[in-house]
Design an enzyme around this catalytic site. Sequence first.
Site, PDB file in Angstrom:
ATOM      1  N   GLN A 223       4.056  -6.653   4.006  1.00  0.00           N
ATOM      2  CA  GLN A 223       3.869  -5.993   2.481  1.00  0.00           C
ATOM      3  C   GLN A 223       5.006  -7.439   1.424  1.00  0.00           C
ATOM      4  O   GLN A 223       5.170  -6.683   0.984  1.00  0.00           O
ATOM      5  CB  GLN A 223       4.512  -5.052   2.113  1.00  0.00           C
ATOM      6  CG  GLN A 223       2.901  -3.951   3.428  1.00  0.00           C
ATOM      7  CD  GLN A 223       3.562  -2.888   3.777  1.00  0.00           C
ATOM      8  OE1 GLN A 223       3.044  -2.016   4.611  1.00  0.00           O
ATOM      9  NE2 GLN A 223       4.220  -1.889   2.799  1.00  0.00           N
ATOM     10  N   ARG A 372       4.687   5.348   3.513  1.00  0.00           N
ATOM     11  CA  ARG A 372       4.103   6.086   2.451  1.00  0.00           C
ATOM     12  C   ARG A 372       4.946   7.089   1.844  1.00  0.00           C
ATOM     13  O   ARG A 372       4.746   8.126   1.067  1.00  0.00           O
ATOM     14  CB  ARG A 372       3.050   6.732   3.101  1.00  0.00           C
ATOM     15  CG  ARG A 372       1.670   6.434   1.525  1.00  0.00           C
ATOM     16  CD  ARG A 372       0.890   6.405   1.253  1.00  0.00           C
ATOM     17  NE  ARG A 372       0.003   6.883   0.078  1.00  0.00           N
ATOM     18  CZ  ARG A 372      -1.507   6.962  -0.139  1.00  0.00           C
ATOM     19  NH1 ARG A 372      -2.403   6.737   0.502  1.00  0.00           N
ATOM     20  NH2 ARG A 372      -1.768   6.102  -1.294  1.00  0.00           N
ATOM     21  N   CYS A 373       6.411   6.017   1.524  1.00  0.00           N
ATOM     22  CA  CYS A 373       7.128   7.397   1.206  1.00  0.00           C
ATOM     23  C   CYS A 373       8.736   6.673   1.111  1.00  0.00           C
ATOM     24  O   CYS A 373       8.743   5.615   2.424  1.00  0.00           O
ATOM     25  CB  CYS A 373       7.727   8.385   1.933  1.00  0.00           C
ATOM     26  SG  CYS A 373       8.903   8.683   3.119  1.00  0.00           S
ATOM     27  N   GLU A 742       2.790   7.665  -3.159  1.00  0.00           N
ATOM     28  CA  GLU A 742       3.724   7.858  -2.263  1.00  0.00           C
ATOM     29  C   GLU A 742       3.541   9.042  -2.143  1.00  0.00           C
ATOM     30  O   GLU A 742       3.863  10.508  -1.763  1.00  0.00           O
ATOM     31  CB  GLU A 742       4.700   7.712  -1.924  1.00  0.00           C
ATOM     32  CG  GLU A 742       4.734   5.808  -1.963  1.00  0.00           C
ATOM     33  CD  GLU A 742       6.230   5.303  -1.671  1.00  0.00           C
ATOM     34  OE1 GLU A 742       5.693   4.040  -0.473  1.00  0.00           O
ATOM     35  OE2 GLU A 742       6.884   5.343  -2.281  1.00  0.00           O
TER      36      GLU A 742
END
Lengths: 788, 289, 163
Positions: A223, A372-373, A742
């Site tokens: 990423q 995802r946070c 998120e």
Amino acid sequence: MFKCKTSPEVGGMGHSVKRKEDARFLHGKGNYVDDVKLPGQLMMVMVRSPYAYAKIKSINKEKALAIPGVLAVITGYDLKEFNLHWMPTLLSDTQMVLPTDTVMHQSQEVCAVIATDRYIAVDGAEAVEVDYEPMKALVDPYKALDDDAPLLRPDKEGQEDNQIYHWEKGDRAKTDDVIAKADVVVKERVYLPRIHVASIETCGCNASYDKDTKKLTVYLTTQAPHAIRTIVALVAGHVGLSEEKIRVIAPDIGGGFGGKVPVYPAYVVAIAATFLIGKPVKWIEDRSENLVNGFARDYHMDCELAATKDGKIQAFKVSTLADHGYTDSSANPSKFPTGMFSICTGSYDYEHAFAELDAVYTNKAPGGVAYRCSFRVTEAVHAIERMVDKLAAEIKMDPAEIRFKNFIKKEQFPYASPLGWNYDSGDYKQTLEKAMEMIGYDDYKKEQAEKRAQGKLMGIGICTFTEVVGAGPSKDFDILGIAMFDSAEIRVHPTGKALARFGTKSQGQGHETTYAQILAEELGIPYTDIEIDEGDTDTAPYGLGTYASRSTPTAGAAAAMAARKLKDKGRKIAAHLLEVSEEDIEWEVGKYFVKGAPEKSKTIQDVAFAAYTNIPPGMEPGFEATHYYDPPNLTFPNGAYICVVEVEEETGAIDVKRFVAIDDCGNVINPMIVEGQVHGGLTQGIAPAMYEGIVYDDEGNVLNGTLMDYLVPTAVESPHWETGHTITPSPHHPLGAKGVAESPTVGAPPAIANAIIDALYPLGIKHLDIPITPDKVWDAIQVAKAKA
Amino acid sequence: MIPANFNYHKVTSVKEAIALSTELGEEAKYMSGGHSLLPMMKLRFATPEHIIDISKIEGLSYIKEDGDMLKIGAMTTQTEMEHNDLLKENYPIMGDAIWLTADPSVRNVGTLGGNIAHGDAANDQPALMLAMRATVVAEGADGTKSIPIDEFFHGFYMTALEPSDVLTEIQIPKAKKGSGGAYVKIERKVGDYATAGVAVHVELDDNGVCQQIGIGLTNVSAVPMRLERGEEVLRGQTITDELIAQVGKIASEDCEPESDLRGSEAYKRSVVDTITKRMLNKALERARQ
Amino acid sequence: MGKHNVTMTINGESVTAEVDSRLLLVHFIRENLDLTGTHIGCDTSNCGACTIMLDGKSIKSCTYLTVRADGANITTIEGVAAEGTNSHLQQAFHDQHGLHCGFCTPGMIIRSMDLLKTNPNPTEEEIRWGISGNLCRCTGYNNIVKSVQQAATEMAKEKEASV
């Protein structure tokens, strides 16, 4: 609501245009790392430890090397020759690339087999003989600091116990004092279990080193390609890999969710292998390797929330034990070992808070993935939202009412939180009201009362969360010292079409569409005329990548700023073409015109053409701009989620009847994509709430290391999600946007947990840790009944 | 995950399969749909030297009523059963189970014979077969044999089949007027192996008295389990709520579940009680239609 | 050990090859034929990323031996529609935003083709159960359900028009 400035054909902000990237995925032409096949391709398979903690007495390569097609077996000793057997983590810890003497967790990489073919490499890995001397593993983090606990990291100078660090924020004394004097104090140990991102594409790489040109090319499931390039240069510079000769390419990524930020040991081994062999070496994780390595969450949080008897929150205290496995490999900004955990004071206005955390080593896989946070926000939100509900139940107040009573008010923004954040904007009251109206809150309350009278278990759960995303301002945020800006580079071609490149990397978020829309909004060039390119460090401008919902807050802002630079240049060119002075030129989307004479105009395409063909005297030719955006603050998306469940007492079965999510992510670029992101995040929220969690036995073995037992929800478990929006633009972002992807992962688990616990409350059940499964509910009911 | 090397052999007749299996001996395994065996081979829990592919044998895929028997060819896929009108109409218990087994793509390949011959108490079909008093027909070196289902399951992955026996047909007493069956399993998520499953088949006479009853349990014992003590309570009786409650209790007592990722032993015993009662009621409802 | 000649039709073209007994069909498709649209996600036949159409039925090619596909007629995502065109399902996934990262998409589309063939007018529940062997980690499934619904509607219209 947001009003579109552009036509649907131009497709600027606010238009739900269809995604530009879809065509290749729909026809099987996506290009993921395992799809990349290079001339002379070799395959690598890792041999992994069956034990959680063991001495390696010997590794016998002979039988493996005897298999035709097996070219090499690489051990820690082979890497030690190049001082590559250990690597630094981003948070100043160290991680083994390959061990020389000890394995620290089950499934740790022990050695690598390189072969001409995937099947032969697997046979080779089966044939390697490793002689282990198993040791008693340290599995329970609460025993990590016991006097008789084994010292797991004697390799670290000065390390005398298993504590990695202690962190704290806020005023302990004052907070303790307020808690001691409060009318009401609720306490709970809230555990967020170890979970895995389980993107459907696992991790992998294809590393190729050319011994003649000295160029290393690595196709990687990452990423953050630029950060990886710099890390490789820093870690392997001493063997001759120089940053200008390193090219990291993140091709299509089959889901990231934070799991593709870290540098996994096998990446380094593959790079070392191609460096030595001079042929491309591909490593693709299988699902069990994926699930057992790398993790998110694993915070044990002791929470105390103090309030007046009528429900006004006064103070929050949370003391956390963090299980990091055998090394702290969290991919956090350097100055934030616990990420943004201090957002834990939530959406509420009170003065006193204190958060502390002790991180410890255990014989488990490292990870600390920001799943995802935005670095530990999920943990923080779960803690406060569970406690607010517990407080409401304790004083018999409606959970919505207690939230209204304590919300930070719209007019209080920008709001300085007790633990030091500066919330940019929000209208929490409006957002919760909208969610309540959409789900029909009052009716469900009535229905619940009726059902309870019949002895049925029905629950309504609320979560009103505040996220903190978009890392981040360079004064606070860096990774390895590199400021967490992000970048955009725009080239407008003579025909008025454009190519734009970014330092981020989409993993399904739809950047090829949304970035084009931002440029369409700013320049008036139709989004269909703009190609977006990311992920190749040889061509894209430097950026820190896509995670922590940072793409829109940073790279999206960079796109707008770069476009504005172009517009300024375009104004000069338009003035030249229209033979007026620059001050007489005005702009409306897509064209420049003469003030007071709108019929005299030049389109952005005319101007682009002129930039190459009819350049004003003294002006540099071309129509390009680059911007590196250093955000002045983070953004604070927020939302109100409400969940309705029914629980069957006999079996513990949980039925999610409704789930409404209202998100405020500021101005929206593409509503269709935002809604899609919310849907996906909600399913990733119900997953840890009700299904997922990595389970260890007492020996440190993972018991659910395949998708047979690690329960990723299917379309059947995933409810029909209902979504909506409120909009309070970010005052400091050039587009007023905040980032969204998120929020649902953060907000859904407490909403679901609160609903289930609300359903069980009449039985005397006041808390359950997630995942809340039917058998856990059933067991809790039996305990509660036995007590009663 | 890649299987170890083996030799693949395709056969086109049962005779050929038996001859080859006899010749190759213990290291040979039959593969039908492959959805039980191949995953074990990929995990290298199973490393047979020879795979004999019996899926290409013609004539073993059928569903028909013949005399007083329902006959299903062993190579019939679960999807073929799911969409078969005869089963939908007269044997709804089959649809109950297939809907809950794995997922549609797996059911496109997985066969009824394979599901039973694997001898896994976690598979769904064994409980149905026990409840419905099936007979397993197999061909072996010594000819055709009919094995009553009660004698079929011997142990963990062990059945009455000799290594070279090919399961060819399942025979089930034809559905009569007044008969009904139902199956359900508790699963952690769709497609999962059962936390616990219960199959019930009941036959009532014109007065509503239970003439025949079969109860089979999934994944709560090492071997697919028939609830004989529960059946005895109901056989010859007019089935009442009290009797149903009694049988539920017996089921929870007689099953032999272990605590694992699917739940505690106590939880499993409790859900067996609950779903036994539910399936008895559902089967009765169907029988009375 | 054990080499076998196999011949099969893949996306309308006849393919002949010599393969090992143990070669999994998904690897044959991806590595021997370079049809990389079929993916590998779990290795245990849980995720459905490897779903292909074999003799008109969706199957999981990670749990299928290549030798067993001798004589089969196979369609992978690359063969679902002529180049430059979309099938109803492909169009619907695009229109309804039924994909994010795209990794599960080929399997999801192939599976949905089989679903709509056996059940041309499925309810939402039937769609959800019908794709339950295909995991998606991005979309939350809402829009996949809508995609399959749109395709069902379009296919029904087309069928009506052709009658």
